[in-house]
Design a protein around this motif. Structure first.
Motif: not given
Length: 201
Positions: A22-24, A52-54, A139-141, A149-151
């Protein structure tokens, strides 16, 4: 800045490898957008805000809704086949979503999105319900594992609702891994969001 390596941090069950991916991924997206950022230890300076992202699913309810009950996800779109749509919210990690305010914003957004014109009195008949998206769909989107998940930088561009409380910080931090965060100045974050989201609210 090249993506960080994770060879020395992969645990036996591979969980650390997932966090590093995720970081990469996020650093790669920011590099391709020429957006300056830094990687920082997860110690929060007073002038920074953790973000945080929802990911949510909204459903528009009015007399013109289609009768289809299908909820098939279009992998290239933030909309599902029954007229529902998916969107993200970005807020301070310590805050909770004001669902009453979010419902109002969603109704305004849905009306404008569907009609292309500002709200009229007819908009009063439109109601919007929303709920957190299923983990697999989120996760798919976005292309990111839940919890990382980032914004910005999603596989499918999503409408993004940003809490104004974030804008008072000089820098925002997105936790992609337990020991490191991606740190962006707030102006850069807004620029990246406008370039990667179909609608920034």
């Amino acid at each position: 800045m090249p993506p960080q390596t994770c060879d020395d941090h992969v645990s036996a069950d591979g969980s650390a490898s997932k966090r590093w991916s995720a970081l990469d991924r996020l650093t790669d997206i920011l590099q391709r957008l020429d957006a300056p950022f830094t990687l920082e230890d997860t110690v929060l300076p007073s002038h920074d805000e953790d973000c945080k992202t929802l990911i949510w699913k909204a459903t528009i309810n009015n007399d013109t809704d289609r009768s289809s009950s299908s909820d098939e996800l279009k992998t290239d779109s933030a909309e599902s086949s029954n007229g529902s749509f998916y969107f993200g919210t970005a807020l301070r990690a310590r805050d909770r979503v004001d669902q009453s305010l979010l419902r109002q914003l969603l109704r305004h957004y849905a009306w404008l999105h569907n009609t292309g014109v500002p709200e009229t009195s007819e908009a009063a008949t439109t109601t919007v319900s929303f709920t957190l998206a299923d983990t697999a769909i989120a996760e798919s989107l976005t292309g990111f594992k839940s919890g990382t998940i980032p914004p910005v930088g999603h596989v499918v561009p999503l409408p993004l609702f940003v809490d104004v409380a974030l804008l008072g910080a000089s820098h925002l931090r997105f936790g992609c891994e337990q020991q490191q965060d991606v740190r962006l100045d707030t102006a850069t974050f807004l620029d990246v969001a406008r370039r990667t989201s179909p609608k920034l609210v």
